[in-house]
Design a protein around this motif. Structure first.
Motif, mmCIF file in Angstrom:
data_model
loop_
_atom_site.group_PDB
_atom_site.id
_atom_site.type_symbol
_atom_site.label_atom_id
_atom_site.label_comp_id
_atom_site.label_asym_id
_atom_site.label_seq_id
_atom_site.Cartn_x
_atom_site.Cartn_y
_atom_site.Cartn_z
ATOM 1 N N LEU A 189 20.380 -57.518 -13.021
ATOM 2 C CA LEU A 189 20.033 -58.282 -11.050
ATOM 3 C C LEU A 189 20.617 -59.803 -11.825
ATOM 4 O O LEU A 189 21.822 -60.061 -11.092
ATOM 5 C CB LEU A 189 19.218 -58.093 -10.080
ATOM 6 C CG LEU A 189 19.040 -56.703 -10.481
ATOM 7 C CD1 LEU A 189 17.985 -56.791 -8.815
ATOM 8 C CD2 LEU A 189 20.447 -56.074 -9.610
ATOM 9 N N SER A 201 11.511 -50.891 -17.387
ATOM 10 C CA SER A 201 12.301 -50.498 -16.296
ATOM 11 C C SER A 201 12.936 -52.131 -15.566
ATOM 12 O O SER A 201 14.270 -52.078 -15.279
ATOM 13 C CB SER A 201 12.476 -48.947 -16.557
ATOM 14 O OG SER A 201 11.755 -49.129 -14.560
ATOM 15 N N GLN A 228 16.144 -53.756 -14.991
ATOM 16 C CA GLN A 228 16.841 -54.099 -13.596
ATOM 17 C C GLN A 228 16.307 -54.978 -12.993
ATOM 18 O O GLN A 228 17.910 -56.441 -12.425
ATOM 19 C CB GLN A 228 16.124 -53.430 -12.445
ATOM 20 C CG GLN A 228 16.201 -51.826 -12.620
ATOM 21 C CD GLN A 228 14.940 -51.303 -11.666
ATOM 22 O OE1 GLN A 228 14.623 -52.043 -10.576
ATOM 23 N NE2 GLN A 228 15.137 -49.920 -12.112
ATOM 24 N N ARG A 229 15.925 -56.180 -14.021
ATOM 25 C CA ARG A 229 15.883 -57.518 -12.976
ATOM 26 C C ARG A 229 16.562 -58.840 -14.681
ATOM 27 O O ARG A 229 17.663 -59.713 -13.380
ATOM 28 C CB ARG A 229 13.940 -58.814 -13.709
ATOM 29 C CG ARG A 229 14.534 -60.018 -13.260
ATOM 30 C CD ARG A 229 12.561 -60.449 -13.006
ATOM 31 N NE ARG A 229 11.909 -59.924 -12.253
ATOM 32 C CZ ARG A 229 11.002 -59.119 -13.168
ATOM 33 N NH1 ARG A 229 10.766 -58.660 -14.228
ATOM 34 N NH2 ARG A 229 10.169 -58.132 -11.723
ATOM 35 N N ILE A 255 17.392 -54.518 -5.600
ATOM 36 C CA ILE A 255 16.752 -53.364 -6.212
ATOM 37 C C ILE A 255 15.412 -53.261 -5.898
ATOM 38 O O ILE A 255 14.783 -53.544 -6.203
ATOM 39 C CB ILE A 255 17.474 -52.692 -7.335
ATOM 40 C CG1 ILE A 255 18.445 -52.642 -8.043
ATOM 41 C CG2 ILE A 255 16.735 -51.123 -7.999
ATOM 42 C CD1 ILE A 255 18.062 -52.448 -9.699
ATOM 43 N N PHE A 311 15.430 -46.178 -14.397
ATOM 44 C CA PHE A 311 16.607 -46.751 -14.087
ATOM 45 C C PHE A 311 17.016 -47.027 -13.502
ATOM 46 O O PHE A 311 17.875 -47.196 -12.924
ATOM 47 C CB PHE A 311 17.098 -47.982 -15.479
ATOM 48 C CG PHE A 311 17.872 -48.739 -15.080
ATOM 49 C CD1 PHE A 311 17.828 -49.612 -14.811
ATOM 50 C CD2 PHE A 311 19.184 -48.183 -15.455
ATOM 51 C CE1 PHE A 311 18.497 -51.268 -14.563
ATOM 52 C CE2 PHE A 311 20.068 -49.003 -15.096
ATOM 53 C CZ PHE A 311 19.993 -50.924 -15.132
ATOM 54 N N ILE A 359 22.587 -49.535 -6.224
ATOM 55 C CA ILE A 359 22.480 -50.093 -5.803
ATOM 56 C C ILE A 359 23.279 -51.014 -4.495
ATOM 57 O O ILE A 359 23.283 -52.142 -3.909
ATOM 58 C CB ILE A 359 22.569 -51.386 -7.158
ATOM 59 C CG1 ILE A 359 22.914 -52.159 -6.672
ATOM 60 C CG2 ILE A 359 23.904 -50.917 -7.815
ATOM 61 C CD1 ILE A 359 22.466 -53.080 -8.347
ATOM 62 N N SER A 363 16.092 -44.759 -10.266
ATOM 63 C CA SER A 363 16.077 -46.208 -8.982
ATOM 64 C C SER A 363 17.038 -47.734 -8.397
ATOM 65 O O SER A 363 17.568 -48.165 -7.664
ATOM 66 C CB SER A 363 14.864 -46.984 -9.811
ATOM 67 O OG SER A 363 14.976 -47.501 -10.584
ATOM 68 N N SER A 364 18.510 -47.130 -9.501
ATOM 69 C CA SER A 364 19.697 -48.302 -9.180
ATOM 70 C C SER A 364 20.720 -47.678 -8.968
ATOM 71 O O SER A 364 21.444 -48.286 -8.908
ATOM 72 C CB SER A 364 19.405 -48.443 -10.824
ATOM 73 O OG SER A 364 18.574 -49.724 -11.284
#
Length: 783
Positions: A728, A720, A724-725, A741, A463, A470, A466-467
């Protein structure tokens, strides 16, 4: 009792890695929460009181050029009385060329006769004030560049947008001025010194703030603010006119302006035709609600955005961190069961034994207090350097209620209490000999717990990696396809082409039906009509060819899709006045800020009852646009800078949180591996005694850890993505912006490589350390 505490302290000293790891986890959580929440709350605290005290505007009416052809006979006579008689003596009012020449002459020389604004717009403003029960005050401004500095001269207001004098007094004559204290400090100026700007010498009478310039804006399209070279200068109107430079005139207003909002949605009032509100309103450049004035709202928007990021990211980060923290505290207490049984046999009560184990809880509480104090100190230092971006009185140091409650008091009380309560529960369990079945269950639980911890750490790592970008993703995505320097919106539709410009149409359309079902409440949305030949605005995948899709239907922005539930393939019924048009959504544009629909220009113009040749906006590569019909010019770089300003603090929060998530996950991973392998050192030594080589024992434990990790890491990728969903979605619901993302295979691969390397190196390190234990110690461990 003291001896029990000393004994527990010695045991903790023998576990330095364990104690340091737990302390760091707790420290980072408390420190981050204290720092961010204190900074955000302190930035936001003085704003509302300051705006109320200084009577900041509710809206402003920005005046445009004076068009002689639109004036009444009485107004024409009064204008001609102001200007030299020669201008009007030979005027043929029936000849549009004569009228146009006079209009051009008036505008070119208006700085010599600024009272013409009062003649033309004074009665209009008075009528608006009476009709809508509003209060108005005239405000004049001009930018003057001299000696490497940019001065924004503004006139003195006495009722609305009242300046706040922080030192000295208001200017009282044509040779006096007040400036920003930050500019004075940077340029070694004091009250009583002289400020030389072009041909004028002004005596500094005071330092001030203006409630309509709290945010770092001097020019309309420049958001970067440098206190060394930029300042507001408060002067009388005559001083501004004497510079003979272009100036702006507006009327700032207070009162309930919802009468306009009933006729025009607040989102499109900037582009509305205002003639319905009185004669000459077509000469008004724009009516701007305070909510749309970035000079006023930027600090509030930024702090609210930062608060949303802090709440979401800190919440996720804290839940994971506290979960891991409590798991390891539990493990530490479980390891004391045997010693506590001995103490029980010696006559120590349950309360005494539980209190002894609470030492780790008190230690963590002490760490929490130190993190709380350091977070407050750092927030204060950071505030002083960050708040200079905004020109308003800075709030005094204070500790927000939620910070005091959740970071100061709660950990101090809760950590010792939870440790004590768990210890008491632990002593109530039976100490009977465990059956073989229970031993297998215990071992299974141990491996399951290791897998769960691996999962938590892997989720934090994936997480975080990849984030991490953002905000950069948001900016890059929403600006994709914009290859123009400026976009110019005109005050009217026209067929007059501009050199080097790519024209398009713009206006508000109403969505009356979606998927064939009439909407209970009509939805007003920004509409654009583009010809497929446009190359400076590329709607999909940054390719000019994608604009040809408009021949097949409509393209909507991602923001419109997210806010209104639109998707590719849906049908929409659009209406402008009595005309309607049914279309199908054929694509998504990457704009994440504006809810808008793009149509073929011919189709869009038909909705407005116009032929294909008409347009009211255009894209251009020209840097300095001069267009007499322009009422709004948006600079591409200024829009990008606006996003940077808007998310400045939020980007810092997101970066800090993601960095902490990555760092914490790596720290925890090493800690977990060390704990897991240390717990099995007896097995290491037993295998060695049975004749297994060092390579064989290493391979056995490395493969076991790698298998557990592989399963956990595979699950972490899915978890993850879900996390993230959720994040967001929370940000979108809070802020109204659509964040994304993108899938980042490289980040996932990098996370896998990192954890694989850590498993390899940690196992090797622990294995070599265990092999140094003398074989004679195997019997002791077995005993």
């Amino acid at each position: 009792m003291v001896l029990l505490w000393i004994d527990q302290a010695k045991k903790l000293i023998k576990k330095p890695f364990y104690v340091v790891s737990l302390s760091l986890i707790l420290f980072l959580v408390i420190f981050s929460f204290t720092l961010i929440r204190t900074l955000v709350d302190r930035l936001e605290a003085p704003v509302s009181d300051y705006y109320a005290t200084q009577n900041v505007e509710d809206f402003s009416i920005v005046l445009g050029q004076i068009d002689f052809s639109l004036l009444t006979a009485e107004q024409r006579a009064r204008v001609c009385a102001i200007y030299p008689i020669a201008l009007c003596a030979s005027l043929n009012e029936r000849d549009p060329r004569d009228v146009a020449r006079l209009t051009e002459t008036i505008q070119r020389s208006i700085h010599q006769y600024p009272e013409v604004y009062d003649v033309v717009f004074g009665p209009l403003i008075a009528q608006l004030s009476t009709d809508y029960d509003l209060a108005f005050e005239k405000s004049v401004g001009a930018n003057v560049e001299a000696d490497g500095s940019i001065y924004r001269f503004i006139s003195i207001n006495t009722e609305i947008n009242r300046p706040l004098i922080t030192d000295g007094r208001l200017p009282e004559g044509p040779n006096e001025a007040a400036i920003y204290a930050a500019y004075a400090k940077a340029n070694h100026l004091e009250i009583g010194d002289e400020l030389n700007v072009r041909n004028q010498t002004l005596t500094i009478t005071g330092f001030f703030f203006s409630p309509e310039h709290t945010s770092p804006m001097i020019r309309a399209n420049e958001l970067n603010f440098d206190p060394k070279t930029q300042t507001l200068v408060l002067v009388e109107e005559a001083v501004i006119y004497a510079f003979r430079v272009p100036f702006t005139v507006k009327y700032v207003g207070r009162g309930d302006f919802t009468t306009l909002y009933d006729r025009f949605d607040v989102a499109d009032i900037l582009t509305a035709d205002l003639r319905a509100f009185g004669k000459n309103m077509q000469m008004v450049q724009a009516v701007v609600p305070a909510a749309f004035n970035l000079r006023i709202t930027a600090i509030t928007t930024e702090t609210q955005t930062a608060a949303a990021f802090a709440s979401v990211f800190l919440g996720v980060f804290s839940v994971f961190s506290v979960t891991v923290l409590m798991v390891f505290v539990k493990r530490h207490l479980d390891q004391q069961t045997r010693d506590m049984s001995i103490l029980n046999a010696q006559g120590y009560t349950v309360h005494e034994r539980a209190l002894a184990l609470t030492l780790i809880g008190f230690l963590l509480a002490l760490i929490a207090v130190s993190a709380f104090g350091l977070g407050l100190w750092f927030a204060n230092r950071l505030f002083l350097s960050y708040a200079v971006r905004y020109q308003l009185p800075q709030s005094h140091f204070f500790i927000p209620v939620d910070v005091r409650r959740y970071a100061g008091i709660l950990p101090l009380v809760l950590l010792p209490m939870m440790t004590y309560m768990y210890a008491r529960m632990l002593f109530r369990s039976s100490h009977k000999q465990l059956s073989r079945f229970k031993i297998h269950v215990q071992l299974l639980t141990r491996h399951a717990m290791q897998g769960v911890l691996f999962l938590l750490v892997s989720v934090l790592l994936v997480f975080g990696l990849s984030s991490r970008a953002i905000i950069d993703d948001f900016k890059a995505t929403t600006m994709q396809g914009n290859h123009y320097e400026n976009v110019v919106f005109l005050s009217r539709f026209t067929t007059q082409k501009r050199s080097g410009a790519e024209p398009f149409s713009s206006g508000i359309v109403t969505v009356t039906a979606h998927r064939g079902t009439n909407l209970s409440t009509s939805l007003r949305i920004q509409g654009y009509g583009l010809d497929e030949s446009i190359t400076l605005k590329r709607l999909i995948d940054d390719t000019a060819e994608s604009n040809a899709l408009l021949k097949e239907g409509a393209i909507i922005t991602r923001q419109a899709a997210a806010l209104h539930g639109f998707s590719v393939g849906d049908t929409l019924t659009l209406r402008v006045g009595p005309r309607t048009h049914q279309t199908v959504i054929v694509g998504l544009n990457d704009n994440l800020i504006e809810a808008a629909v793009f149509l073929d220009q011919a189709t869009f113009n038909r909705l407005y009852g116009l032929s294909n040749q008409y347009f009211n906006a255009y894209y251009t590569l020209q840097e300095n646009v001069r267009d007499s019909d322009a009422f709004r010019i948006l600079n591409y770089r200024a829009i990008a800078e606006e996003i940077d300003v808007l998310f400045n603090l939020s980007a810092t929060i997101a970066t800090v949180m993601m960095t902490l998530a990555i760092g914490l996950s790596l720290l925890l991973f090493v800690f977990m591996m060390q704990q897991a392998l240390d717990a099995q050192k007896q097995v290491f030594l037993t295998l060695r005694a049975l004749g297994y080589t060092a390579a064989e024992t290493y391979r056995i434990f490395f493969l076991k850890s790698l298998l557990t990790l592989g399963v956990a890491f595979a699950a972490a990728i899915w978890f993850s993505a879900q996390l993230q969903r959720v994040v967001l979605s929370l940000l979108q619901d809070t802020l109204g912006f659509v964040f994304i993302i993108e899938a980042r295979p490289l980040s996932t691969v990098l996370a896998g490589v990192i954890v694989f390397a850590l498993v390899l190196l940690t196992t090797l390190f622990i294995h070599r350390r265990v092999l140094r234990i003398p074989l004679a110690d195997v019997l002791k461990l077995a005993h």
